[in-house]
Motif scaffolding. Structure first.
Motif, PDB file in Angstrom:
ATOM      1  N   ALA A 197      22.208   7.762 -29.949  1.00 47.96           N
ATOM      2  CA  ALA A 197      21.182   7.458 -28.957  1.00 47.96           C
ATOM      3  C   ALA A 197      19.973   8.349 -29.198  1.00 47.96           C
ATOM      4  N   GLU A 198      18.802   7.834 -28.842  1.00 49.72           N
ATOM      5  CA  GLU A 198      17.553   8.569 -28.989  1.00 49.72           C
ATOM      6  C   GLU A 198      16.751   8.459 -27.694  1.00 49.72           C
ATOM      7  N   LEU A 199      16.068   9.519 -27.355  1.00 54.04           N
ATOM      8  CA  LEU A 199      15.248   9.540 -26.140  1.00 54.04           C
ATOM      9  C   LEU A 199      13.967  10.303 -26.410  1.00 54.04           C
ATOM     10  N   SER A 200      12.837   9.719 -26.029  1.00 51.51           N
ATOM     11  CA  SER A 200      11.560  10.423 -26.113  1.00 51.51           C
ATOM     12  C   SER A 200      10.793  10.229 -24.809  1.00 51.51           C
TER      13      SER A 200
ATOM     14  N   ILE B 131       8.507   6.561 -21.320  1.00 58.12           N
ATOM     15  CA  ILE B 131       9.856   6.882 -21.785  1.00 58.12           C
ATOM     16  C   ILE B 131      10.308   5.789 -22.751  1.00 58.12           C
TER      17      ILE B 131
ATOM     18  N   ASN C 107      11.492  14.936 -27.520  1.00 52.19           N
ATOM     19  CA  ASN C 107      12.429  13.928 -28.012  1.00 52.19           C
ATOM     20  C   ASN C 107      13.733  14.604 -28.400  1.00 52.19           C
TER      21      ASN C 107
ATOM     22  N   ASP D  91      11.625   0.472 -23.124  1.00 53.80           N
ATOM     23  CA  ASP D  91      10.348   1.174 -23.049  1.00 53.80           C
ATOM     24  C   ASP D  91       9.869   1.115 -21.607  1.00 53.80           C
TER      25      ASP D  91
ATOM     26  N   THR E 183      13.823   4.830 -24.976  1.00 53.05           N
ATOM     27  CA  THR E 183      15.217   5.181 -25.246  1.00 53.05           C
ATOM     28  C   THR E 183      15.870   4.083 -26.067  1.00 53.05           C
ATOM     29  N   ASP E 184      16.755   4.475 -26.971  1.00 53.05           N
ATOM     30  CA  ASP E 184      17.452   3.521 -27.848  1.00 53.05           C
ATOM     31  C   ASP E 184      18.909   3.931 -27.993  1.00 53.05           C
TER      32      ASP E 184
ATOM     33  N   GLY F 214      17.164  -1.152 -26.777  1.00 53.17           N
ATOM     34  CA  GLY F 214      16.236  -0.125 -26.331  1.00 53.17           C
ATOM     35  C   GLY F 214      15.460  -0.535 -25.097  1.00 53.17           C
TER      36      GLY F 214
END
Length: 413
Positions: free
Chosen positions: A150-153, A111, A171, A101, A113-114, A99
């Motif tokens: 994948a994850e995004l915030s 932001i 997100n 940051d 993201t992972d 990830g």
């Protein structure tokens, strides 16, 4: 770094211990000399982790033989419900994650993201054993499942002033779920209506049934249609896809009809403050998942003693035709489900809206906030049941989320 050694009496005696190590690393890259001139960069952290976790969430004594009580010919009876499994052991999940940051422009934008990969091994599942074995089910460790995604915030502080502020957060998460191994078992069919299947190469929670092709019409050439239960269909009967092409409809024509796994989930929220007034709202949604509408299927069955849905008015008749429901007096030819009742459960919900006002009192008085909050005010969906959010994926009439309006006051001394 951590290491866990757990013992659970829910497993067979020789498999009660589970060992679960994990390791996490992070690098605060913004503190490096080569990034010292990046004035717009507040922080940059790169993360990586790997580890094992265990799952023991099964009923007590599931590794032993159990019996169910009943009645036969006026006397008490017992039937074997679960057979013993001396090899029952921990379900384990190996996870790998990377990830980043990122904070920019004095933390105006942040932001996270992972990207991850998870493999769950020795799944704890109830497997039907068939009548010939003398038992109904057995809890087993069956196969492996892989999740990768994948994850995004993103959080953006658009306005940050003393008497005025506005922020927006969003997100989105994508996950690909796949059964990669089933051990010695090819398929496991589950559910009260045999509506789900575990099959290698498919996601968990896959629905399994016939593909609906319409209603036989009065002027249709029935000689070209596959037989159903050995009979040629007639006007007003259901039509299904002959998947194996053998000229008859049976259980071998069932197909994967989608799954409970969404293609992605998402959400966004906003908060606005001006002087003594605060406003906030949050939304969430899911896209690409299916729900089996078991209640709708039951309430469109006209030969039952229950009331029926108004959709039964649209049943096929010789005068009006129709291409969704068969002649109302016709019994269902199969117990198998079909894709009319495996429905799109994508949705967007307005979860929460809150308006708060702080009374402009003297500083010697208590601080008084008056607020009104609305919960579950709006749901946008094509799902035909009460609520598209069904945790099990099978909607047997689960009570829908309540729409709630709250009025209140917060007083601080």
């Amino acid at each position: 770094a951590t290491f866990r050694a757990d013992n659970s009496s829910r497993f067979a005696k020789s498999h009660r211990w589970g060992y679960f190590p994990s390791l996490g690393l992070s690098w605060n890259a913004e503190k490096e000399h080569f990034l010292s001139s990046a004035y717009d960069l507040d922080y940059l952290k790169v993360r990586a982790s790997a580890g094992l976790v265990g799952n023991q969430e099964i009923s007590d004594y599931a590794f032993t033989t159990s019996y169910a009580t009943g009645s036969y010919a006026g006397s008490s009876s017992y039937a074997k419900k679960n057979t013993a499994n001396d090899n029952l052991r921990w379900e384990t999940t190996a996870s790998y994650n990377v990830g980043v940051d990122l904070g920019l422009w004095h933390n105006k934008v942040s932001i996270v993201t992972d990207v991850y990969f998870k493999k769950t091994s020795d799944l704890l599942l109830v497997v039907p054993l068939g009548f010939s074995a003398g038992v109904s089910t057995q809890l087993q460790n069956v196969g492996n499942v892989v999740n990768k995604g994948a994850e995004l915030s993103v959080n953006w502080n658009l306005i940050s002033r003393k008497r005025k502020s506005w922020s927006i957060s969003a997100n989105i998460a994508y996950n690909d779920n796949e059964i990669t191994d089933m051990g010695v078992t090819d398929n496991v069919i589950q559910g009260s209506d045999n509506q789900q299947i575990l099959r290698r190469g498919e996601p968990l929670g896959s629905f399994y049934g016939l593909v609906f092709k319409g209603i036989v019409q009065k002027d249709e050439d029935v000689s070209q249609l596959p037989t159903v239960n050995g009979l040629t269909p007639k006007a007003g009967d259901l039509k299904f896809e002959d998947y194996d092409g053998n000229g008859r409809i049976d259980g071998n024509d069932r197909q994967i009809l989608g799954s409970v796994q969404p293609k992605f989930i998402y959400g966004f929220s906003t908060k606005y403050s001006w002087r003594n007034l605060d406003l906030s709202a949050s939304f969430s949604g899911s896209y690409g998942n299916k729900v089996y509408n078991a209640l709708g299927r039951r309430l469109e069955l006209t030969g039952d003693s229950y009331n029926v849905l108004t959709t039964v008015h649209d049943s096929w008749t010789p005068e009006n035709g129709g291409n969704t429901l068969p002649l109302a007096s016709n019994p269902r030819p199969f117990s198998y489900i079909d894709d009319r009742y495996v429905q799109d459960a994508s949705y967007l919900k307005l979860r929460n809206v809150t308006v708060s006002y702080r009374l402009p009192l003297d500083k010697d008085f208590p601080t008084v906030h008056i607020y009104v909050t609305g919960l579950n005010l709006l749901t946008l969906t094509r799902y035909k049941g009460y609520d598209p959010e069904v945790s099990s994926g099978t909607d047997s009439g689960a009570y829908p989320s309540a729409r709630t309006i709250l009025f209140g006051t917060n007083i601080s001394f």
